[in-house]
Design a protein around this motif. Structure first.
Motif, PDB file in Angstrom:
ATOM      1  N   SER A 249      58.760  38.829  49.212  1.00 20.35           N
ATOM      2  CA  SER A 249      58.829  37.831  50.273  1.00 20.35           C
ATOM      3  C   SER A 249      57.949  36.611  49.999  1.00 20.35           C
ATOM      4  N   ASN A 250      58.566  35.464  49.907  1.00 17.64           N
ATOM      5  CA  ASN A 250      57.858  34.196  49.854  1.00 17.64           C
ATOM      6  C   ASN A 250      58.818  33.102  50.270  1.00 17.64           C
ATOM      7  N   ALA A 251      58.287  31.984  50.657  1.00 19.46           N
ATOM      8  CA  ALA A 251      59.092  30.936  51.265  1.00 19.46           C
ATOM      9  C   ALA A 251      60.195  30.427  50.329  1.00 19.46           C
ATOM     10  N   THR A 252      59.866  30.307  49.057  1.00 18.65           N
ATOM     11  CA  THR A 252      60.831  29.749  48.119  1.00 18.65           C
ATOM     12  C   THR A 252      62.035  30.665  47.964  1.00 18.65           C
ATOM     13  N   LEU A 253      61.756  31.939  47.769  1.00 16.58           N
ATOM     14  CA  LEU A 253      62.823  32.890  47.502  1.00 16.58           C
ATOM     15  C   LEU A 253      63.708  33.049  48.731  1.00 16.58           C
ATOM     16  N   THR A 254      63.093  33.022  49.923  1.00 12.03           N
ATOM     17  CA  THR A 254      63.845  33.236  51.143  1.00 12.03           C
ATOM     18  C   THR A 254      64.925  32.184  51.336  1.00 12.03           C
ATOM     19  N   GLN A 255      64.725  31.015  50.731  1.00 12.44           N
ATOM     20  CA  GLN A 255      65.759  29.979  50.864  1.00 12.44           C
ATOM     21  C   GLN A 255      67.028  30.337  50.113  1.00 12.44           C
ATOM     22  N   LEU A 256      66.940  31.246  49.133  1.00 11.95           N
ATOM     23  CA  LEU A 256      68.099  31.708  48.379  1.00 11.95           C
ATOM     24  C   LEU A 256      68.931  30.569  47.817  1.00 11.95           C
ATOM     25  N   ALA A 257      68.280  29.517  47.389  1.00  7.58           N
ATOM     26  CA  ALA A 257      69.002  28.398  46.788  1.00  7.58           C
ATOM     27  C   ALA A 257      69.344  28.725  45.337  1.00  7.58           C
ATOM     28  N   ASP A 258      70.157  27.865  44.702  1.00  5.35           N
ATOM     29  CA  ASP A 258      70.543  28.113  43.317  1.00  5.35           C
ATOM     30  C   ASP A 258      69.381  27.935  42.347  1.00  5.35           C
ATOM     31  N   SER A 259      68.459  27.067  42.715  1.00  2.00           N
ATOM     32  CA  SER A 259      67.249  26.971  41.906  1.00  2.00           C
ATOM     33  C   SER A 259      66.067  26.744  42.837  1.00  2.00           C
ATOM     34  N   SER A 260      64.888  27.021  42.305  1.00  2.00           N
ATOM     35  CA  SER A 260      63.695  26.880  43.133  1.00  2.00           C
ATOM     36  C   SER A 260      62.969  25.592  42.787  1.00  2.00           C
ATOM     37  N   VAL A 261      62.510  24.904  43.799  1.00  6.40           N
ATOM     38  CA  VAL A 261      61.777  23.649  43.584  1.00  6.40           C
ATOM     39  C   VAL A 261      60.313  23.918  43.884  1.00  6.40           C
ATOM     40  N   LEU A 262      59.449  23.646  42.885  1.00  2.00           N
ATOM     41  CA  LEU A 262      58.076  24.113  42.976  1.00  2.00           C
ATOM     42  C   LEU A 262      57.080  22.975  42.821  1.00  2.00           C
ATOM     43  N   ASP A 263      55.920  23.154  43.414  1.00  2.00           N
ATOM     44  CA  ASP A 263      54.841  22.182  43.230  1.00  2.00           C
ATOM     45  C   ASP A 263      54.208  22.388  41.864  1.00  2.00           C
ATOM     46  N   ARG A 264      53.690  21.291  41.310  1.00  2.00           N
ATOM     47  CA  ARG A 264      53.027  21.411  40.015  1.00  2.00           C
ATOM     48  C   ARG A 264      51.594  20.908  40.103  1.00  2.00           C
ATOM     49  N   PRO A 265      50.629  21.805  39.924  1.00  2.00           N
ATOM     50  CA  PRO A 265      49.241  21.356  39.873  1.00  2.00           C
ATOM     51  C   PRO A 265      49.019  20.571  38.581  1.00  2.00           C
ATOM     52  N   THR A 266      47.885  19.885  38.466  1.00  2.00           N
ATOM     53  CA  THR A 266      47.644  19.122  37.228  1.00  2.00           C
ATOM     54  C   THR A 266      47.362  20.058  36.060  1.00  2.00           C
ATOM     55  N   GLY A 267      47.596  19.569  34.880  1.00  2.00           N
ATOM     56  CA  GLY A 267      47.435  20.366  33.662  1.00  2.00           C
ATOM     57  C   GLY A 267      48.756  20.427  32.925  1.00  2.00           C
ATOM     58  N   ARG A 268      48.706  21.087  31.742  1.00  2.00           N
ATOM     59  CA  ARG A 268      49.953  21.212  30.983  1.00  2.00           C
ATOM     60  C   ARG A 268      50.666  22.499  31.363  1.00  2.00           C
ATOM     61  N   ILE A 269      51.991  22.502  31.176  1.00  2.00           N
ATOM     62  CA  ILE A 269      52.781  23.669  31.574  1.00  2.00           C
ATOM     63  C   ILE A 269      52.896  24.641  30.416  1.00  2.00           C
ATOM     64  N   ALA A 270      52.646  25.919  30.688  1.00  2.00           N
ATOM     65  CA  ALA A 270      52.932  26.965  29.702  1.00  2.00           C
ATOM     66  C   ALA A 270      54.143  27.735  30.205  1.00  2.00           C
ATOM     67  N   MET A 271      55.024  28.096  29.317  1.00  2.00           N
ATOM     68  CA  MET A 271      56.209  28.831  29.750  1.00  2.00           C
ATOM     69  C   MET A 271      56.475  29.964  28.771  1.00  2.00           C
ATOM     70  N   SER A 272      56.933  31.083  29.284  1.00  2.00           N
ATOM     71  CA  SER A 272      57.146  32.248  28.430  1.00  2.00           C
ATOM     72  C   SER A 272      58.256  33.113  29.011  1.00  2.00           C
ATOM     73  N   THR A 273      58.953  33.842  28.155  1.00  2.00           N
ATOM     74  CA  THR A 273      59.969  34.772  28.648  1.00  2.00           C
ATOM     75  C   THR A 273      59.912  36.057  27.849  1.00  2.00           C
ATOM     76  N   ASP A 274      60.291  37.152  28.496  1.00  2.00           N
ATOM     77  CA  ASP A 274      60.255  38.451  27.824  1.00  2.00           C
ATOM     78  C   ASP A 274      61.252  39.375  28.513  1.00  2.00           C
ATOM     79  N   SER A 275      61.872  40.243  27.740  1.00  2.00           N
ATOM     80  CA  SER A 275      62.800  41.216  28.318  1.00  2.00           C
ATOM     81  C   SER A 275      62.236  42.605  28.143  1.00  2.00           C
ATOM     82  N   PHE A 276      62.493  43.468  29.119  1.00  2.00           N
ATOM     83  CA  PHE A 276      61.865  44.786  29.131  1.00  2.00           C
ATOM     84  C   PHE A 276      62.923  45.872  29.156  1.00  2.00           C
TER      85      PHE A 276
END
Ligand code: SF4
Lengths: 370, 87, 351
Positions: free
Chosen positions: C43-70
């Motif tokens: 449960s969180n506000a973003t997910l509850t909207q069930l939109a096709d994509s989530s729009v998020l705030d970005r704090p300052t700094g550089r973005i790190a991104m990673s993906t992994d399958s389990f």
């Protein structure tokens, strides 16, 4: 772990090394017969600490390495058969056959499973009555009591969907074959401790008398191996040739009688070819007449599969002690653990793989600064 | 060849006609076939290869071996030490 | 083992105790699955909207991104399950570049027939792990494959985090002389999984070390002068040996470790002896290594030890100029050996 850790003690190892250094005056060549000892020597770096006079030659003692190509190809054919669950020790999965290995058979849809014990394969047979379960029964005298018991149980309990592809090999005939090979340089042997736990060491005086070489029954931990070497060197320096037991906590003269009784019942001695070496007379076990029904070669009619070994591979010379792995022209070039040409590059115990993984790349001298 | 590991026998049972038992290897417990070591008792140490006990470990002999190792080179050490002191 | 005794099936799903193809079909069953299992857990506000994509705030700094399958089997194991593994795995991947993990996505591939109670349990442990790590699961997806085409449940997570400006930590930045710290005992996860494998089973109290490491990373970074921590990694598949090889290769240095300094639990060591495996090659899910400039190593070590996940941290070796790209270990009896990179799956051996 009790009875392991004590035999890895660094200070005691230094004492033993000191004794060896004090004793040795001339170059000697010692073969450790057993792949487990090869593994331990290289894994622990024992060969780096020995005085230069003592040369260790890695022997034919890895059942994975010496299982003939033909038997591997038969195993692959059986494993690819529909409705078969093919069970094996983990070591065998990467051993190359003529065209592929068990891993590749598995990825092509074969049901290949790694088990810890042949009894686990028997359990799988009980759980899957509508499938044929085949166990790849390889090994030296140490493993034979386990494999023999599995077949024996299958017969007693009438587990008809179980069979075994047997490729057992025996140590004493291999020692004789090494001693008789042309250009042999081996002057003494560390006999394989766990083989002797089962078989005892009553077979060895005959070899010692015939060839005048010291044979010392030796264990697997660093201190055990150093003690075996120490006793061999002492005999060599004194010009003696005797059978000694340096692994008394695990080995008695007679060995394990109940195990030997079962072996005599389930197996019979046969000629066996060793991968890279060729046929050694009376050097293997196959299932005896009474148990022939459980022979996978018969049940799956793969006896007609015959195979030829790679011409580049010199594993025969390596196994006989005539060549060090890195002296093979293909070592590290055409032949690596990823693309092994010979079985000695496959098993972690195999002399070529052991060299490649643990010591062959960087010469010991360039490491000594550390 | 023949990776075999020492462990302590914790339980002995007869299972459908074969002598089986539980053996503790430094905290890891496995079912092991004891058919080849019928004389084994709970508390004994044994050496196990692919799920089969091969022999009872002669603990006295193990201690003796270690003791012999620990005495090795002692005389020379004293000798060597005094030599060093002298030089 | 998971405890399902207190789990009660949300009403509309009670007709289907197991996953059926329709749960991935985008119709009513899909929505019910989302509304009854995923949304309440995450449960969180973003997910509850069930939109096709989530729009998020970005704090300052550089973005790190990673993906992994389990794809772990079994799905539940001592010390965790595929759910917390999927969250912590990606959180850790982000943390190893010095990032503060913020958002995760979760993609599920479910096999027809998976009990919904198991799915609920997995989702619940994901939610708990995400909460504990302070990350939000902001988007997700579910597909169902026919029975026999999956191992019950596969999960992919992708994560986004923020790296403070000026911080650079990377496997390629190691220099000769850097000390290597490992945060605790190695091989726990791999052995916990292996103990349950058909044909190998053994009784043990070994538990997976599955844990989120980003706060440990924060403590370590805070203790070191700027960029004194050159590289961090979590040694998962292939174990410590694989990770050290990767770093040796990326930085073109040699690595030397002292085997007797390696922290290995007694039971893990015993299991390795029994199966003929080397703890250096066994997987971890809650350990990290850090390469630290020598003059800062003690401070970083002390800081890590003050953190519960780093209490058993030790220095195990160093980077050297010699034998670049190779890993060399000093053995128990004081000799040296070359540790080759692992080749595929570790198999138990008999000889
Ligand atoms: S290095 Fe390869 S080709 Fe040469 S002997 Fe060894 S296994 Fe055969």
């Amino acid at each position: 772990m009790k009875y392991l850790d004590e035999f890895r003690d660094r200070e005691l190892a230094e004492r033993l090394l000191h004794e060896i250094r004090q004793t040795v005056t001339r170059p000697w060549t010692i073969m450790e017969v057993c792949g487990g000892q090869t593994h331990s020597i290289i894994r622990n770096g024992i060969h780096q600490l020995l005085p230069a006079e003592v040369e260790m030659v890695h022997g034919p003692g890895c059942p994975v390495c010496v299982t003939p190509l033909e038997v591997i190809d038969r195993a692959l054919a059986i494993a690819a058969t529909p409705n078969v669950i093919f069970c094996s020790f983990g070591d065998m999965l990467r051993v190359p056959g003529s065209e592929r290995d068990l891993f590749q058979v598995k990825s092509a849809g074969g049901d290949v499973r790694v088990v810890y014990s042949p009894l686990d394969a028997l359990q799988i047979a009980l759980k899957n009555p509508d499938k044929q379960i085949v166990f790849f029964g390889i090994g030296f005298e140490t493993t034979a009591p386990a494999n023999g018991m599995a077949v024996h149980q299958a017969k007693v309990k009438n587990i008809r969907n179980f069979s075994m592809l047997v490729s057992h090999v025996l140590v004493p005939p291999a020692i004789e074959a090494v001693l008789q090979s042309p250009g042999n340089r081996v002057q003494s042997f560390l006999a394989a401790g766990h083989v002797c736990s089962v078989m005892g060491y009553w077979q060895y005086p005959e070899i010692v008398d015939k060839f005048k070489v010291p044979i010392v029954v030796t264990g697997f931990e660093p201190l055990d191996i150093l003690e075996g070497i120490r006793r061999v060197v002492l005999q060599l320096e004194r010009g003696e040739a005797r059978v000694e037991n340096a692994y008394a906590r695990m080995v008695s003269h007679d060995g394990n009688r109940p195990a030997q009784d079962l072996l005599a019942e389930v197996f019979e001695v046969c000629d066996r070819s060793w991968r890279g070496i060729g046929c050694i007379p009376q050097s293997g076990w196959r299932l005896s007449e009474k148990y022939r029904d459980f022979d996978a070669e018969v049940r799956f009619d793969v006896g007609s599969i015959h195979s030829n070994e790679s011409t580049l591979c010199r594993s025969g010379d390596v196994l006989r002690g005539a060549l060090k792995p890195h002296e093979c022209p293909a070592f590290g070039k055409e032949c690596t653990p990823r693309h092994p040409l010979g079985a000695t590059m496959v098993s972690s115990e195999g002399a070529c793989a052991a060299y490649y993984n643990y010591g062959g790349i960087i010469p010991a001298e360039s490491l000594t600064h550390a | 060849m023949c990776l075999a590991v020492p462990g302590r026998v914790e339980e002995i049972v007869e299972k459908s006609g074969i002598l089986m038992g539980k053996v503790n290897f430094g905290g890891i417990v496995k079912d092991v076939c004891l058919a080849y070591v019928p004389e084994i008792a709970i508390g004994d140490y044994t050496i196990v290869h692919v799920g089969f006990a091969l022999t009872r470990i002669d603990e006295e002999s193990a201690l003796k071996t270690l003791e012999a190792f620990s005495k090795m080179g002692l005389l020379e050490e004293e000798f060597g030490a005094s030599e060093e002191a002298a030089s | 083992m998971p405890d399902f005794s207190n789990w009660s099936c949300p009403l509309p799903l009670r007709d289907f105790p197991n996953v059926v193809m329709g749960h991935g079909g985008g119709g009513r069953l899909s929505s019910e699955l989302i509304e009854n299992i995923f949304v309440p857990a995450f449960s969180n506000a973003t997910l509850t909207q069930l939109a096709d994509s989530s729009v998020l705030d970005r704090p300052t700094g550089r973005i790190a991104m990673s993906t992994d399958s389990f794809v772990v089997r079994p799905l539940f194991f001592p010390g965790g399950c595929i759910g917390d593994l999927a969250v912590n795995g990606t959180v850790n991947d982000l943390a190893m570049s010095g990032a503060r993990p913020l958002y995760l996505s979760a993609g599920f591939i479910l096999e027809e027939g998976l009990p919904l109670s198991h799915l609920a349990q997995i989702v619940d442990s994901m939610a708990k792990a995400a909460n504990a790590a302070g990350v939000t699961i902001v988007t997700g997806d579910t597909k169902v494959v026919e029975r026999g085409h999956g191992d019950g449940c596969y999960i992919n997570t992708s994560g986004v985090g923020i790296v403070p400006d000026g911080l650079s930590v990377a496997p390629s930045l190691v220099r000769p002389g850097d000390k290597i710290i490992v945060s605790g005992s190695i091989g726990d996860h791999g052995m916990a999984i292996l103990s349950l494998r058909e044909g190998l089973t053994f009784e043990t109290t070994i538990r997976s070390d599955c844990a989120a490491l980003h706060t440990l990373v924060e403590s370590a970074l805070a203790a070191a002068a700027s960029n004194a921590i050159r590289a961090m990694r979590d040694p998962t598949r292939g174990g410590l040996a694989a990770t050290l090889h990767e770093i040796a290769g990326a930085s073109d240095v040699g690595i030397e470790i002292d085997e007797s300094s390696l922290p290995v639990r007694g039971e893990v060591r015993s299991a390795c002896e029994l199966l003929g495996l080397d703890p250096l090659f066994v997987a971890n899910e809650g350990k990290m290594i850090a390469f630290v400039a020598p003059e800062h190593a003690d401070a970083v070590l002390a800081a890590m030890r003050r953190h519960p996940l780093g209490a058993e941290a030790v220095i195990i070796g160093r980077a050297v100029e010699e034998h670049p790209r190779s890993l060399v270990a000093k053995t128990a009896i004081g000799a040296l050996r070359v540790v080759a990179p692992p080749l595929g799956e570790q198999l138990p051996r008999i000889c």
